[in-house]
Motif scaffolding. Structure first.
Motif, PDB file in Angstrom:
ATOM      1  N   VAL A   1       0.844  -1.206   0.000  1.00  0.00           N
ATOM      2  CA  VAL A   1       0.000   0.000   0.000  1.00  0.00           C
ATOM      3  C   VAL A   1       0.876   1.252   0.000  1.00  0.00           C
ATOM      4  CG1 VAL A   1      -1.779   1.250   1.254  1.00  0.00           C
ATOM      5  CG2 VAL A   1      -1.819  -1.249   1.192  1.00  0.00           C
ATOM      6  N   ILE A   2       1.921   1.210   0.832  1.00  0.00           N
ATOM      7  CA  ILE A   2       2.798   2.382   0.921  1.00  0.00           C
ATOM      8  C   ILE A   2       3.493   2.629  -0.408  1.00  0.00           C
ATOM      9  CG2 ILE A   2       4.898   3.271   2.001  1.00  0.00           C
ATOM     10  CD1 ILE A   2       3.996   1.821   4.552  1.00  0.00           C
ATOM     11  N   ARG A   3       3.951   1.543  -1.034  1.00  0.00           N
ATOM     12  CA  ARG A   3       4.635   1.696  -2.304  1.00  0.00           C
ATOM     13  C   ARG A   3       3.696   2.279  -3.352  1.00  0.00           C
ATOM     14  NH1 ARG A   3       7.099  -3.686  -4.189  1.00  0.00           N
ATOM     15  NH2 ARG A   3       5.716  -4.417  -2.567  1.00  0.00           N
ATOM     16  N   THR A   4       2.465   1.810  -3.321  1.00  0.00           N
ATOM     17  CA  THR A   4       1.514   2.286  -4.316  1.00  0.00           C
ATOM     18  C   THR A   4       1.185   3.764  -4.100  1.00  0.00           C
ATOM     19  OG1 THR A   4       0.640   0.054  -4.315  1.00  0.00           O
ATOM     20  CG2 THR A   4      -0.651   1.711  -5.439  1.00  0.00           C
ATOM     21  N   PHE A   5       1.057   4.150  -2.833  1.00  0.00           N
ATOM     22  CA  PHE A   5       0.805   5.571  -2.571  1.00  0.00           C
ATOM     23  C   PHE A   5       2.003   6.412  -2.985  1.00  0.00           C
ATOM     24  CE2 PHE A   5      -2.801   4.281   0.172  1.00  0.00           C
ATOM     25  CZ  PHE A   5      -3.753   5.110  -0.415  1.00  0.00           C
ATOM     26  N   GLY A   6       3.157   5.814  -2.952  1.00  0.00           N
ATOM     27  CA  GLY A   6       4.348   6.495  -3.452  1.00  0.00           C
ATOM     28  C   GLY A   6       4.170   6.904  -4.908  1.00  0.00           C
ATOM     29  N   TRP A   7       3.576   5.990  -5.673  1.00  0.00           N
ATOM     30  CA  TRP A   7       3.331   6.307  -7.086  1.00  0.00           C
ATOM     31  C   TRP A   7       2.335   7.453  -7.226  1.00  0.00           C
ATOM     32  CZ3 TRP A   7       6.205   5.443 -11.004  1.00  0.00           C
ATOM     33  CH2 TRP A   7       7.090   4.352 -10.974  1.00  0.00           C
ATOM     34  N   LEU A   8       1.405   7.521  -6.276  1.00  0.00           N
ATOM     35  CA  LEU A   8       0.440   8.619  -6.278  1.00  0.00           C
ATOM     36  C   LEU A   8       1.169   9.959  -6.183  1.00  0.00           C
ATOM     37  CD1 LEU A   8      -2.738   7.729  -4.291  1.00  0.00           C
ATOM     38  CD2 LEU A   8      -2.394  10.016  -5.234  1.00  0.00           C
ATOM     39  N   ILE A   9       2.172   9.968  -5.313  1.00  0.00           N
ATOM     40  CA  ILE A   9       2.949  11.199  -5.133  1.00  0.00           C
ATOM     41  C   ILE A   9       3.679  11.566  -6.424  1.00  0.00           C
ATOM     42  CG2 ILE A   9       4.937  12.192  -3.920  1.00  0.00           C
ATOM     43  CD1 ILE A   9       4.106  10.487  -1.505  1.00  0.00           C
ATOM     44  N   ILE A  10       4.113  10.537  -7.147  1.00  0.00           N
ATOM     45  CA  ILE A  10       4.858  10.820  -8.375  1.00  0.00           C
ATOM     46  C   ILE A  10       3.920  11.202  -9.525  1.00  0.00           C
ATOM     47  CG2 ILE A  10       6.345   9.780 -10.132  1.00  0.00           C
ATOM     48  CD1 ILE A  10       7.520   8.045  -7.892  1.00  0.00           C
ATOM     49  N   LEU A  11       2.793  10.464  -9.639  1.00  0.00           N
ATOM     50  CA  LEU A  11       1.956  10.594 -10.833  1.00  0.00           C
ATOM     51  C   LEU A  11       0.811  11.591 -10.675  1.00  0.00           C
ATOM     52  CD1 LEU A  11       1.630   6.788 -11.700  1.00  0.00           C
ATOM     53  CD2 LEU A  11       3.184   8.436 -12.720  1.00  0.00           C
ATOM     54  N   GLY A  12       0.501  12.006  -9.436  1.00  0.00           N
ATOM     55  CA  GLY A  12      -0.673  12.844  -9.191  1.00  0.00           C
ATOM     56  C   GLY A  12      -0.632  14.170  -9.942  1.00  0.00           C
ATOM     57  N   PRO A  13      -1.811  14.871 -10.011  1.00  0.00           N
ATOM     58  CA  PRO A  13      -1.904  16.145 -10.736  1.00  0.00           C
ATOM     59  C   PRO A  13      -0.893  17.157 -10.199  1.00  0.00           C
ATOM     60  CG  PRO A  13      -4.053  15.468  -9.860  1.00  0.00           C
ATOM     61  CD  PRO A  13      -3.068  14.464  -9.388  1.00  0.00           C
ATOM     62  N   ASN A  14      -0.604  17.092  -8.890  1.00  0.00           N
ATOM     63  CA  ASN A  14       0.420  17.965  -8.322  1.00  0.00           C
ATOM     64  C   ASN A  14       1.655  17.167  -7.933  1.00  0.00           C
ATOM     65  OD1 ASN A  14      -1.102  20.406  -8.464  1.00  0.00           O
ATOM     66  ND2 ASN A  14      -2.374  19.551  -6.824  1.00  0.00           N
ATOM     67  N   GLY A  15       1.789  16.032  -8.584  1.00  0.00           N
ATOM     68  CA  GLY A  15       2.885  15.130  -8.233  1.00  0.00           C
ATOM     69  C   GLY A  15       4.204  15.570  -8.840  1.00  0.00           C
ATOM     70  N   VAL A  16       5.207  14.758  -8.597  1.00  0.00           N
ATOM     71  CA  VAL A  16       6.575  15.090  -8.986  1.00  0.00           C
ATOM     72  C   VAL A  16       6.695  15.360 -10.484  1.00  0.00           C
ATOM     73  CG1 VAL A  16       8.934  14.242  -9.067  1.00  0.00           C
ATOM     74  CG2 VAL A  16       7.503  13.765  -7.074  1.00  0.00           C
ATOM     75  N   ILE A  17       6.101  14.480 -11.293  1.00  0.00           N
ATOM     76  CA  ILE A  17       6.273  14.610 -12.742  1.00  0.00           C
ATOM     77  C   ILE A  17       5.657  15.907 -13.253  1.00  0.00           C
ATOM     78  CG2 ILE A  17       5.650  13.635 -14.985  1.00  0.00           C
ATOM     79  CD1 ILE A  17       5.955  10.917 -13.834  1.00  0.00           C
ATOM     80  N   ASN A  18       4.398  16.136 -12.852  1.00  0.00           N
ATOM     81  CA  ASN A  18       3.734  17.351 -13.303  1.00  0.00           C
ATOM     82  C   ASN A  18       4.423  18.593 -12.768  1.00  0.00           C
ATOM     83  OD1 ASN A  18       1.604  16.696 -15.077  1.00  0.00           O
ATOM     84  ND2 ASN A  18       0.567  15.693 -13.364  1.00  0.00           N
ATOM     85  N   PHE A  19       4.864  18.528 -11.524  1.00  0.00           N
ATOM     86  CA  PHE A  19       5.527  19.669 -10.900  1.00  0.00           C
ATOM     87  C   PHE A  19       6.794  20.034 -11.670  1.00  0.00           C
ATOM     88  CE2 PHE A  19       8.604  21.359  -7.853  1.00  0.00           C
ATOM     89  CZ  PHE A  19       7.892  22.431  -7.346  1.00  0.00           C
TER      90      PHE A  19
END
Ligand SMILES: Nc1ncnc2c1ncn2[C@@H]1O[C@H](COP(=O)(O)OP(=O)(O)OP(=O)(O)O)[C@@H](O)[C@H]1O
Ligand SMILES: [Mg+2]
Lengths: 310, 357
Positions: A139-157
């Motif tokens: 679960v933690i790993r998957t939420f990690g991807w949320l941080i990366i892929l989210g609308p305000n996540g790492v990639i978009n930022f």
């Protein structure tokens, strides 16, 4: 050192222990059966019987007002096949699992290959590094991807910050997100399966191949690749079966927009409370997965290098 | 001109010096054996020739051309590995065809040459089998066919017979040599079996601790070992330590530590007082009932070992064990354990070696 451990029985002592057991009336030929008995009981009680119950229940009916109706009919299976909503979910699930399997093979092979080349201690450390994601909760790993892929996540930022992206990319709740997240979780299994088959290749075979005139590329194509087929088979069977039935990752990264079979089962069982239909979906997935795996195995075995599987 | 020439080859693994200056010249069509104990660097030498590893010093010339920096797949050498290293995923046919496919030989030609190679190693008709469906001897033949079919410049054989049982090994020695003569290919053969080396080779290079101790024909190696190591490693020897008493016109008189006087023939220039080692082969010793010849010594017969074709007598002379080997002809009854016997030899059979300083 040795004083801190209970002493190992000497062979003579061990023999006496066995004799004592035999004297208690247990026939020696029963010993192996007795040894596997606990595991077998557990398997039967906790897996086989529930599966059987599930199978039977998949033929039951359901009425939202009455609940489960104990009839026997194939209506659940008919419902699944005739409704494109379910059929699409099945195709989507298989597509995602297939992509994850292929990508894990493509990404995992170079890693396993390199691991096999490096010696001793380095290999141990690298193997640990590859396994380390498995130490973190799914679960933690998957939420990690949320941080990366989210609308305000790492990639978009980063994308916007560097002026590469105009509008934010929609990365979450896509099939791509599910594939990437699942791939991350199951890649180590592929690497380990490939590594074990690469380790089994006699290094003299590489020397023989280059001695016979094979450059490194052709040596890989004609020797390494065919001989690692058992690892490719094992790795892809593990990764495919795990991804096809995975729930947490698609649920978090795909949500209701990328519904996979496991998500449908959850929906039927816990939202609609239609357990019989949930059971039918689970069974359809199980049977199709097993069929695909068997066919895949057959194809590889019947292929040019089938002999490596014996 | 030498077909294969090694000049002062050195190889160091990390800190371990595996080869400390190996030099060797092999003529076209010659069968040369690298003989030596385990770990002396035989496989390392072959691997350097094959190009699997690079030397840290010295030069390798194949067909008159230096091969430094040429990768193994461009060296056109045939190698047979100790464990054969047949490709388990390929049939016998495809194993043998492998090198030809890599050379992009056309299909029909491949089939023709594989057939010829299988006939050469006397093993037609098993093309469709996989390696694990073959016996050890058959695998060995396939490995040989696979190496020969590419018509390599040089054939490298790394203990190819050591995995076969004793009987088959002896047959294959002869056969391997016949095949090699038929093809006329320059061959480097590696073994730690001295009998194999003696039977098969045109010349033997005896190796020890990363160095070549002596190169010569089997007879030269056996009859005239140049060093103590060669005398001990190839065949057995009865050894005596001593010093030179006098040396005149090729005849050297040695006095051993036991006070025994032994005469030997030698071309080398020895001076009185030189410390030497004297070696006599067991089969060069004649056993008699009592001391009856000038060069004979009296010893006590301790054991008689019956080996079928020969008989070995273990005798004791001044706290020293001596071995004599007799052909099994005539009555053996005269050999009674515990009796005094005479051991004699002729002076041309005495091997004279420099002793430790
Ligand atoms: N890759 C390596 N790294 C370190 N040491 C090595 C390596 N290869 C060989 N050696 C060492 O070099 C020495 C020579 O090895 P080599 O394999 O040439 O022996 P050999 O004469 O073929 O012996 P054998 O008869 O047992 O096959 C040995 O002491 C071995 O331990
Ligand atoms: Mg070796």
């Amino acid at each position: 050192m040795s004083s801190s451990f209970p002493a190992m029985p000497s062979p003579a002592q061990a023999a006496r222990l066995v004799l004592v057991r035999t004297r208690t009336g247990v026939k020696p030929y029963l010993t192996p059966w007795l040894l596997v008995l606990p595991a077998t009981l557990m398997f039967v009680a906790l897996f086989l019987l529930p599966m059987l119950a599930l199978f039977v229940s998949s033929f039951h009916g359901y009425d939202p007002n009455v609940g489960i109706i104990r009839v026997l009919s194939v209506q659940n299976y008919v419902k699944f096949v005739s409704d494109p909503y379910y059929r699409e979910a099945l195709v989507r699930t298989l597509r995602i699992a297939l992509m994850v399997t292929i990508l894990s093979g493509l990404l995992g092979y170079p890693v396993a290959y390199h691991l096999n080349q490096v010696g001793g201690r380095t290999r141990t450390y690298l193997t640990l590094a590859i396994l380390s994601p498995l130490l973190v909760s799914l679960v933690i790993r998957t939420f990690g991807w949320l941080i990366i892929l989210g609308p305000n996540g790492v990639i978009n930022f980063l994308g916007r910050g560097l002026g590469i992206l105009g509008a934010p990319l929609k990365l979450m709740y896509t099939e791509g997100a599910v594939i990437v997240g699942t791939l991350h979780v199951y890649l180590p299994f592929m690497v380990l399966a490939l590594l074990s088959s690469l380790q089994n290749i006699d290094p003299n075979l590489y020397q023989a191949a280059s001695n016979l005139g094979a450059d490194p590329v052709r040596r890989f194509v004609h020797v390494t690749l065919p001989l690692s087929l058992p690892g490719i088979l094992a790795g892809s069977l593990i990764v495919f079966s795990l991804s096809v039935s995975s729930f947490v990752t698609p649920a978090i990264l795909g949500g209701a927009r990328v519904k996979v079979m496991a998500y449908l089962v959850w929906e039927e069982d816990l939202v609609m409370l239609n357990w019989p239909f949930g059971a039918a979906i689970a069974f359809i997935l199980l049977v199709i997965t097993i069929a695909i795996m068997l066919i895949y195995h057959r194809i590889l075995e019947a292929g040019r290098y089938g002999v490596v599987f014996q | 001109m030498a077909d294969l020439q090694l000049t002062d080859i050195r190889k160091i693994f990390d800190t371990f010096v595996a080869l400390r200056g190996v030099s060797l010249e092999i003529a076209r069509g010659e069968f040369v054996t690298l003989l030596g104990p385990s770990g002396c660097g035989k496989t390392t030498t072959l691997n350097l020739i094959a190009g699997f590893i690079e030397a840290d010093g010295g030069e390798i010339m194949i067909g008159g051309r230096p091969v430094t920096g040429i990768p193994s797949h461009k060296r056109n050498l045939g190698m047979v590995f100790q464990n054969y290293a047949l490709f388990p995923h390929l049939t016998v046919f495809d194993n043998i065809a492998f090198g030809l496919k890599m050379r992009r030989v056309e299909r029909a030609e491949i089939a023709r040459r594989v057939d010829r190679a299988l006939a050469l190693v006397r093993m037609p008709g098993l093309e469709r089998r996989y390696p694990k469906q073959l016996s050890g001897g058959q695998q060995q033949r396939v490995a040989l066919a696979r190496a020969l079919v590419i018509e390599p410049a040089i054939l490298l054989l790394d203990e190819p017979l050591s995995n076969l049982d004793a009987k088959l090994r002896e047959e294959m020695r002869v056969e391997l040599r016949e095949i090699q003569r038929e093809v006329g290919i320059t061959t480097v053969f590696v073994t730690h079996d001295q009998e194999e080396a003696l039977v098969m080779s045109d010349r033997i290079a005896v190796m020890n601790c990363g160095m070549v101790e002596q190169v010569g024909t089997p007879a030269e190696i056996y009859e005239r070992p140049a060093t103590n190591f060669v005398a001990q490693f190839v065949g057995e020897s009865n050894c005596f330590r001593g010093h030179v008493e006098e040396s005149r016109e090729g005849v050297v008189v040695v006095k051993t530590e036991e006070g025994l006087i032994i005469r030997a023939r030698s071309d080398r220039a020895w001076r009185p007082g030189d410390r030497v080692q004297v070696a006599i082969r067991p089969e060069k010793i004649q056993v008699g009932e009592s001391p009856n010849r000038p060069a004979a010594i009296a010893a006590v017969l301790e054991r008689v070992l019956y080996l079928g074709a020969s008989v070995r007598c273990l005798a004791r002379f001044h706290q020293r064990k001596l071995i004599a080997s007799l052909p099994n002809v005539g009555p053996l009854a005269r050999l009674t354990v515990g009796a005094e016997i005479s051991l004699g030899w002729s002076e041309e059979d005495v091997i004279l070696l420099p002793g430790d300083a």
